[in-house]
Scaffold this active site. Sequence first.
Site, short mmCIF file in Angstrom:
data_model
loop_
_atom_site.label_atom_id
_atom_site.label_comp_id
_atom_site.label_asym_id
_atom_site.label_seq_id
_atom_site.Cartn_x
_atom_site.Cartn_y
_atom_site.Cartn_z
N SER A 65 0.49 -1.86 -0.02
CA SER A 65 -0.32 -0.05 -0.09
C SER A 65 1.14 1.20 0.23
CB SER A 65 -0.81 0.17 1.05
OG SER A 65 -1.65 -0.67 1.05
N GLU A 67 3.09 2.01 -1.95
CA GLU A 67 3.68 2.15 -3.17
C GLU A 67 2.60 2.37 -3.87
OE1 GLU A 67 5.11 -0.97 -1.53
OE2 GLU A 67 6.67 0.38 -1.63
N CYS A 90 -4.89 -3.26 1.43
CA CYS A 90 -5.08 -3.92 3.16
C CYS A 90 -4.02 -3.80 3.73
CB CYS A 90 -5.71 -5.07 2.69
SG CYS A 90 -6.34 -6.24 4.10
N VAL A 91 -4.68 -2.47 4.48
CA VAL A 91 -3.39 -2.66 5.47
C VAL A 91 -3.87 -3.39 6.91
CG1 VAL A 91 -1.46 -1.43 7.15
CG2 VAL A 91 -2.86 -0.62 4.42
N THR A 96 3.82 -3.56 15.93
CA THR A 96 4.49 -2.91 15.77
C THR A 96 3.61 -0.93 14.84
OG1 THR A 96 6.25 -2.38 13.21
CG2 THR A 96 7.05 -4.15 14.97
N HIS A 98 4.86 0.02 12.25
CA HIS A 98 4.30 0.21 10.98
C HIS A 98 3.26 0.54 10.01
CE1 HIS A 98 5.79 -1.40 7.20
NE2 HIS A 98 6.90 -0.58 7.48
N PHE A 123 -9.20 6.89 -2.46
CA PHE A 123 -8.85 5.20 -1.41
C PHE A 123 -9.24 4.83 -0.93
CE2 PHE A 123 -6.08 5.67 2.68
CZ PHE A 123 -7.12 4.85 2.71
N1 LIG Z 1 1.86 -4.91 6.49
C1 LIG Z 1 1.15 -4.15 5.55
C2 LIG Z 1 2.36 -3.41 3.88
N2 LIG Z 1 3.50 -3.25 4.43
C3 LIG Z 1 4.70 -3.07 3.07
C4 LIG Z 1 4.28 -1.81 2.71
O1 LIG Z 1 3.63 -1.29 1.81
C5 LIG Z 1 5.19 -1.55 1.44
O2 LIG Z 1 5.57 -1.95 0.44
C6 LIG Z 1 6.61 -1.20 2.11
O3 LIG Z 1 7.06 -0.43 3.11
C7 LIG Z 1 7.91 -1.06 1.19
O4 LIG Z 1 8.14 0.04 1.20
N3 LIG Z 1 1.02 -3.01 2.76
C8 LIG Z 1 0.05 -3.71 3.26
O5 LIG Z 1 -0.14 -3.51 1.64
N4 LIG Z 1 -0.52 -3.86 4.13
C9 LIG Z 1 0.25 -4.49 5.18
O6 LIG Z 1 -0.50 -4.74 6.03
C1 LIG Z 2 1.19 -2.74 8.21
C2 LIG Z 2 2.91 -3.96 8.67
O1 LIG Z 2 3.43 -3.38 7.81
C3 LIG Z 2 2.36 -4.72 9.40
O2 LIG Z 2 1.44 -5.59 8.78
C4 LIG Z 2 3.39 -5.21 9.85
O3 LIG Z 2 3.98 -5.90 10.72
P1 LIG Z 2 4.79 -6.01 12.11
O4 LIG Z 2 4.43 -4.46 12.74
O5 LIG Z 2 3.63 -6.79 13.14
O6 LIG Z 2 5.29 -5.53 11.46
#
Ligand SMILES: Nc1c(NC[C@H](O)[C@H](O)[C@H](O)CO)[nH]c(=O)[nH]c1=O
Ligand SMILES: CC(=O)[C@@H](O)COP(=O)(O)O
Length: 163
Positions: A65, A67, A90-91, A96, A98, A123
């Site tokens: 997401s 990107e 889908c995030v 963490t 992140h 979005f």
């Molecule tokens: N954890 C999720 C991610 N993580 C990857 C990031 O979106 C990105 O591709 C990476 O940080 C490299 O730039 N992405 C999602 O779409 N959903 C997640 O749950």
């Molecule tokens: C949203 C994310 O990047 C997440 O799913 C990554 O998992 P974590 O926070 O346990 O590293």
Amino acid sequence: MASHLKNLSDFSHTTIPNGADFKIAIVVAEWNAKITGALYQGAYDTLIKYGVDKKNIISMAVPGSFELTGAAEILLAKKKKLDAVICLGCVIQGDTKHFDFICDAVANGITNVGIKHSKPVIFGVLTTNDEQQAIDRAGGKHGNKGDEAAITALKMAHFSATI
Ligand SMILES: Nc1c(NC[C@H](O)[C@H](O)[C@H](O)CO)[nH]c(=O)[nH]c1=O
Ligand SMILES: CC(=O)[C@@H](O)COP(=O)(O)O
């Protein structure tokens, strides 16, 4: 209104513009592919249902997401005839912070790209606490946010074309 109080795929109460004249891009993140694949199918099927020609639907995949913003920028910079860009992802909250950084970056980034190009950038990103909440909003009991994103793209493309 919270998603659990409405169906993301129920638009019987509203007028949907015909999409025959629109060219629309769908950018879909590959992370959580089972979910984002369902979002994509919902968005694609909805665009076709409301008249968009399949040759006028540009489909692109990105790793995650985060990107989506860059992909929307590249598409709008290189393809001048686009009427809207739908961003699907889908995030899901992990262990963490992140999650927070990705969600903030994507929401703000997508907004800024749309403003920069004066084009609708939609979005269509699920930001959920767990996988079940995502499943419920990708063709489950709360409908499909991909459908909702496609309807929004049609309405905003019509808005942009008629003012
Ligand atoms: N954890 C999720 C991610 N993580 C990857 C990031 O979106 C990105 O591709 C990476 O940080 C490299 O730039 N992405 C999602 O779409 N959903 C997640 O749950
Ligand atoms: C949203 C994310 O990047 C997440 O799913 C990554 O998992 P974590 O926070 O346990 O590293």
